[in-house]
Design an enzyme around this catalytic site. Structure first.
Site, PDB file in Angstrom:
ATOM      1  N   THR A  67       0.881  -1.291  -0.035  1.00 21.41           N
ATOM      2  CA  THR A  67      -0.040  -0.063   0.047  1.00 21.41           C
ATOM      3  C   THR A  67       1.005   1.167  -0.048  1.00 21.41           C
ATOM      4  OG1 THR A  67      -1.291   1.268   1.624  1.00 21.41           O
ATOM      5  CG2 THR A  67      -0.083  -0.449   2.567  1.00 21.41           C
ATOM      6  N   ASP A  68       0.207   2.369  -0.427  1.00 23.41           N
ATOM      7  CA  ASP A  68       0.944   3.721  -0.357  1.00 23.41           C
ATOM      8  C   ASP A  68       0.862   4.091   0.950  1.00 23.41           C
ATOM      9  OD1 ASP A  68      -1.811   4.184  -0.197  1.00 23.41           O
ATOM     10  OD2 ASP A  68      -1.929   5.581  -1.627  1.00 23.41           O
ATOM     11  N   GLU A  69       0.334   3.731   1.846  1.00 27.46           N
ATOM     12  CA  GLU A  69      -0.046   4.205   3.214  1.00 27.46           C
ATOM     13  C   GLU A  69       1.472   3.933   4.104  1.00 27.46           C
ATOM     14  OE1 GLU A  69      -3.587   3.255   5.433  1.00 27.46           O
ATOM     15  OE2 GLU A  69      -4.686   3.086   3.548  1.00 27.46           O
TER      16      GLU A  69
ATOM     17  N   TYR B 199      -1.697  -0.582  11.034  1.00 28.52           N
ATOM     18  CA  TYR B 199      -1.870  -1.185   9.594  1.00 28.52           C
ATOM     19  C   TYR B 199      -0.548  -0.802   8.643  1.00 28.52           C
ATOM     20  CZ  TYR B 199      -3.000  -1.882   4.922  1.00 28.52           C
ATOM     21  OH  TYR B 199      -3.190  -1.987   3.379  1.00 28.52           O
TER      22      TYR B 199
ATOM     23  N   SER C 256       2.683  -2.383  10.031  1.00 29.69           N
ATOM     24  CA  SER C 256       2.914  -3.836   9.662  1.00 29.69           C
ATOM     25  C   SER C 256       3.125  -3.957   8.189  1.00 29.69           C
ATOM     26  CB  SER C 256       1.555  -4.533  10.102  1.00 29.69           C
ATOM     27  OG  SER C 256       0.462  -4.425   9.279  1.00 29.69           O
ATOM     28  N   LYS C 257       2.418  -3.485   7.275  1.00 25.74           N
ATOM     29  CA  LYS C 257       2.689  -3.616   5.834  1.00 25.74           C
ATOM     30  C   LYS C 257       4.189  -3.242   5.511  1.00 25.74           C
ATOM     31  CE  LYS C 257       0.420  -4.650   2.919  1.00 25.74           C
ATOM     32  NZ  LYS C 257      -0.020  -6.112   2.317  1.00 25.74           N
TER      33      LYS C 257
ATOM     34  N   LYS D 229     -15.004  -0.177   4.481  1.00 27.97           N
ATOM     35  CA  LYS D 229     -14.157   0.414   3.745  1.00 27.97           C
ATOM     36  C   LYS D 229     -15.346   1.919   3.097  1.00 27.97           C
ATOM     37  CE  LYS D 229     -10.629  -1.883   4.426  1.00 27.97           C
ATOM     38  NZ  LYS D 229      -9.939  -2.697   3.590  1.00 27.97           N
TER      39      LYS D 229
ATOM     40  N   HIS E 248      -5.012  10.154  12.022  1.00 26.21           N
ATOM     41  CA  HIS E 248      -5.738  10.020  10.513  1.00 26.21           C
ATOM     42  C   HIS E 248      -4.746  10.798   9.444  1.00 26.21           C
ATOM     43  CE1 HIS E 248      -9.738  10.679   8.085  1.00 26.21           C
ATOM     44  NE2 HIS E 248      -8.777  10.120   7.560  1.00 26.21           N
TER      45      HIS E 248
HETATM   46  P1  NAD Z   1      -9.308  -7.803   2.137  1.00 29.82           P
HETATM   47  O1  NAD Z   1      -9.313  -7.438   3.737  1.00 29.82           O
HETATM   48  O2  NAD Z   1     -10.632  -7.454   1.561  1.00 29.82           O
HETATM   49  O3  NAD Z   1      -8.938  -9.165   1.910  1.00 29.82           O
HETATM   50  C1  NAD Z   1      -7.807  -9.858   2.547  1.00 29.82           C
HETATM   51  C2  NAD Z   1      -7.968 -11.371   2.347  1.00 29.82           C
HETATM   52  O4  NAD Z   1      -6.899 -12.041   3.084  1.00 29.82           O
HETATM   53  C3  NAD Z   1      -9.365 -11.874   3.124  1.00 29.82           C
HETATM   54  O5  NAD Z   1      -9.810 -12.786   2.259  1.00 29.82           O
HETATM   55  C4  NAD Z   1      -8.856 -12.821   4.202  1.00 29.82           C
HETATM   56  O6  NAD Z   1      -9.768 -13.703   4.415  1.00 29.82           O
HETATM   57  C5  NAD Z   1      -7.499 -13.199   3.941  1.00 29.82           C
HETATM   58  N1  NAD Z   1      -6.488 -13.292   5.217  1.00 29.82           N
HETATM   59  C6  NAD Z   1      -6.319 -12.527   6.046  1.00 29.82           C
HETATM   60  N2  NAD Z   1      -5.554 -12.986   6.863  1.00 29.82           N
HETATM   61  C7  NAD Z   1      -5.084 -14.169   6.470  1.00 29.82           C
HETATM   62  C8  NAD Z   1      -4.369 -15.314   6.919  1.00 29.82           C
HETATM   63  N3  NAD Z   1      -3.645 -15.249   8.243  1.00 29.82           N
HETATM   64  N4  NAD Z   1      -3.999 -16.209   6.098  1.00 29.82           N
HETATM   65  C9  NAD Z   1      -4.563 -16.240   5.031  1.00 29.82           C
HETATM   66  N5  NAD Z   1      -5.700 -15.411   4.343  1.00 29.82           N
HETATM   67  C10 NAD Z   1      -5.770 -14.236   5.306  1.00 29.82           C
HETATM   68  O7  NAD Z   1      -8.016  -6.840   1.752  1.00 29.82           O
HETATM   69  P2  NAD Z   1      -7.862  -6.018   0.218  1.00 29.82           P
HETATM   70  O8  NAD Z   1      -8.528  -4.875   0.382  1.00 29.82           O
HETATM   71  O9  NAD Z   1      -8.200  -7.047  -0.793  1.00 29.82           O
HETATM   72  O10 NAD Z   1      -6.190  -6.044   0.301  1.00 29.82           O
HETATM   73  C11 NAD Z   1      -5.359  -6.993  -0.230  1.00 29.82           C
HETATM   74  C12 NAD Z   1      -4.010  -6.683  -0.225  1.00 29.82           C
HETATM   75  O11 NAD Z   1      -3.877  -5.656  -0.853  1.00 29.82           O
HETATM   76  C13 NAD Z   1      -3.501  -6.449   0.910  1.00 29.82           C
HETATM   77  O12 NAD Z   1      -2.203  -6.686   1.227  1.00 29.82           O
HETATM   78  C14 NAD Z   1      -3.475  -4.757   1.021  1.00 29.82           C
HETATM   79  O13 NAD Z   1      -2.447  -4.356   2.317  1.00 29.82           O
HETATM   80  C15 NAD Z   1      -3.114  -4.511  -0.146  1.00 29.82           C
HETATM   81  N6  NAD Z   1      -3.892  -3.053  -0.119  1.00 29.82           N
HETATM   82  C16 NAD Z   1      -4.991  -3.027  -0.541  1.00 29.82           C
HETATM   83  C17 NAD Z   1      -5.616  -1.549  -0.901  1.00 29.82           C
HETATM   84  C18 NAD Z   1      -6.989  -1.193  -0.766  1.00 29.82           C
HETATM   85  O14 NAD Z   1      -7.504  -0.015  -1.238  1.00 29.82           O
HETATM   86  N7  NAD Z   1      -7.946  -2.210  -0.312  1.00 29.82           N
HETATM   87  C19 NAD Z   1      -4.778  -0.781  -1.462  1.00 29.82           C
HETATM   88  C20 NAD Z   1      -3.239  -1.006  -1.644  1.00 29.82           C
HETATM   89  C21 NAD Z   1      -2.853  -2.234  -1.320  1.00 29.82           C
HETATM   90  P1  TYD Z   2     -10.701   3.423   4.176  1.00 27.85           P
HETATM   91  O1  TYD Z   2     -11.637   3.282   3.164  1.00 27.85           O
HETATM   92  O2  TYD Z   2     -10.881   2.881   5.737  1.00 27.85           O
HETATM   93  O3  TYD Z   2      -9.332   3.554   3.776  1.00 27.85           O
HETATM   94  P2  TYD Z   2      -7.950   4.024   4.289  1.00 27.85           P
HETATM   95  O4  TYD Z   2      -8.051   4.526   5.655  1.00 27.85           O
HETATM   96  O5  TYD Z   2      -7.196   2.846   4.063  1.00 27.85           O
HETATM   97  O6  TYD Z   2      -7.658   4.916   3.203  1.00 27.85           O
HETATM   98  O7  TYD Z   2     -11.013   5.323   4.311  1.00 27.85           O
HETATM   99  C1  TYD Z   2     -10.876   6.016   3.374  1.00 27.85           C
HETATM  100  C2  TYD Z   2     -10.970   7.604   3.760  1.00 27.85           C
HETATM  101  O8  TYD Z   2     -12.255   7.854   4.437  1.00 27.85           O
HETATM  102  C3  TYD Z   2     -10.177   7.880   5.171  1.00 27.85           C
HETATM  103  O9  TYD Z   2      -9.648   9.040   4.872  1.00 27.85           O
HETATM  104  C4  TYD Z   2     -11.094   7.549   6.203  1.00 27.85           C
HETATM  105  C5  TYD Z   2     -12.326   7.990   5.542  1.00 27.85           C
HETATM  106  N1  TYD Z   2     -13.554   7.443   6.262  1.00 27.85           N
HETATM  107  C6  TYD Z   2     -14.600   8.042   6.534  1.00 27.85           C
HETATM  108  O10 TYD Z   2     -14.586   9.411   6.813  1.00 27.85           O
HETATM  109  N2  TYD Z   2     -15.771   7.516   7.012  1.00 27.85           N
HETATM  110  C7  TYD Z   2     -15.658   6.185   7.273  1.00 27.85           C
HETATM  111  O11 TYD Z   2     -16.943   5.697   7.508  1.00 27.85           O
HETATM  112  C8  TYD Z   2     -14.782   5.340   6.747  1.00 27.85           C
HETATM  113  C9  TYD Z   2     -14.545   3.814   6.529  1.00 27.85           C
HETATM  114  C10 TYD Z   2     -13.393   6.256   6.204  1.00 27.85           C
END
Ligand code: NAD
Ligand code: TYD
Length: 374
Positions: free
Chosen positions: A155-157, A181, A184-185, A220, A316
């Protein structure tokens, strides 16, 4: 005049050689989650001859339904299991002769990491280490093949928070993670990088901005807002709503990961982003307008009447933005979906897939929300 010459065996074999792609045996961790399941569909569509094994623990965020269309397909296997379970991971790598890992499995929600960081350290750090170490063993036994790939999806975070005039994050921006989060990433990114530098194992790290699209778990921002609008529930906007995120449609992310697996340089990192910086409050207004237009029956109309400013998230991050020049110039990837078009597709998906999201609003989900706002 056009003269049709007979194709020689030599020409034919050149054509076959240039089009030939050795099938991969891919382990997708977290393939039942949001991005992982979109990636699995992308891969099956484009590389039907590849073997695809999903390893997923099915935590609250994992959903077998996300992969329903693939059940029973010959080249597909689902394994319920934990990436921290080393004997299981080793056995799978060996019996499936895995040469490629696309590692998505993670605890992924910042608010949950604030409430309880333990699972984030366990899965994101220890789990990634377990996969790296198991893959190293297999890669070494197989003669350190240069075809092997370990893609660590991040992630970019990890870069922390930008000020209004800062340039977007590039691959050389120093890490400064602010939440459990992102910390840990960051730890897992460093492990993946170290496995290349120490052992020469072909790992690649990608750092992507916020994704949105189908199968996004409704904790999210975007799916939560869509569903709350449909239910006539308040739309909780944290703080002043001026925080900025850089949104990317999930399909564009999957295309980028495909390009990185096939043409990325081992040991490198690639930033992935859609060049779509938007303030949270403006995004919520956009979603409300789309719902007003597309949903025939809404309990509250216009939907923006539901917007409620709530207590801010601790620590935040104010702004994220990605500079994706490297993946564009070196690997030729660019996003195809506009934010307006992607949001429309997403809203339409949540409108026509109530059966997918309604069962997710379980008592566990409700009690989680009780904790976020207490
Ligand atoms: P998600 O939470 O929707 O899915 C995570 C999946 O991992 C789930 O299916 C869960 O059951 C599985 N999982 C969790 N712990 C596990 C374990 N110990 N063993 C096996 N499986 C396990 O997450 P996502 O949004 O699909 O994100 C996927 C990846 O992309 C993550 O590594 C996240 O850090 C990265 N990422 C997400 C975003 C985003 O906007 N969602 C952006 C950039 C990077
Ligand atoms: P989120 O989808 O949790 O992604 P991330 O925190 O990884 O960026 O949140 C996106 C943005 O929206 C973040 O600035 C937090 C905000 N947010 C709200 O304002 N209300 C909400 O209920 C949630 C879940 C997020």
């Amino acid at each position: 005049m056009l003269v049709q010459l007979p194709i020689t065996n030599y020409q034919l074999s050149i054509t076959i050689m240039t089009n030939y792609r050795k099938p991969r045996k891919v382990l997708v961790t977290g393939g039942a989650g949001f991005i992982g399941s979109n990636f699995v569909y992308h891969w099956c569509k484009h590389y039907p001859g590849d073997r695809l094994v999903v390893l997923d623990a099915l935590t609250y965020a994992g959903n077998r339904q996300n992969l329903a269309e693939l059940e029973g397909k010959a080249n597909f296997r689902f394994v319920k299991g934990d990436i921290c379970d080393r004997p299981l991971v080793q056995q799978l790598l060996q019996e499936e002769e895995i040469d490629t890992i696309a590692h998505f499995a993670a605890e992924s929600h910042v608010d949950r990491s604030i409430l309880g960081p333990d699972a984030f350290i366990q899965t994101n750090v220890v789990g990634t280490f377990t996969l790296l170490e198991s893959f190293r063993q297999r890669w070494e036994i197989e003669g350190k093949s240069t075809d092997y790939r370990f893609l660590h999806v991040s992630t970019d975070e990890v870069y922390g928070s930008l000020k209004p005039d800062d340039p977007p994050f590039s691959e050389t921006t120093p890490y400064a993670p602010n939440s459990p989060y992102s910390a840990s990433k960051a730890g897992s990114d460093h492990l993946a990088r170290a496995y290349y530098h120490t052992y020469g194992m072909p790992t690649i790290v990608t750092n992507c901005s916020n994704n949105y699209g189908p199968y996004h778990y409704p904790e999210k921002l975007i799916p939560l807002m869509c569903i709350n609008i449909l239910l006539g529930k308040p739309l909780p906007v944290y703080g002043d709503g001026q925080n900025i995120r850089d949104w990317l449609y999930v399909e564009d992310h999957c295309r980028a990961l495909d390009v990185v697996i096939h043409t990325g340089e081992p040991g490198e990192t690639y930033n992935i982003g859609g060049n779509n910086e938007v303030k949270n409050i403006d995004l919520v207004y956009q979603l409300c307008a789309l719902m007003d237009e597309l949903a025939p029956e809404l309990p509250v109309r216009p939907a923006k009447k539901l917007i409620t400013f709530v207590k801010d998230r601790p620590g935040h991050d104010r702004r994220y933005a990605i500079d994706a020049t490297k993946i564009k110039t070196e690997l030729g990837w660019t996003p195809q979906q506009t934010l307006e078009g992607g949001l429309r597709r997403t809203v339409e998906w949540y409108l026509s897939n109530r059966d997918w999201w309604q069962p997710l609003l379980s008592p566990e989900y409700q009690s989680y929300y009780g904790q976020v706002y207490s």
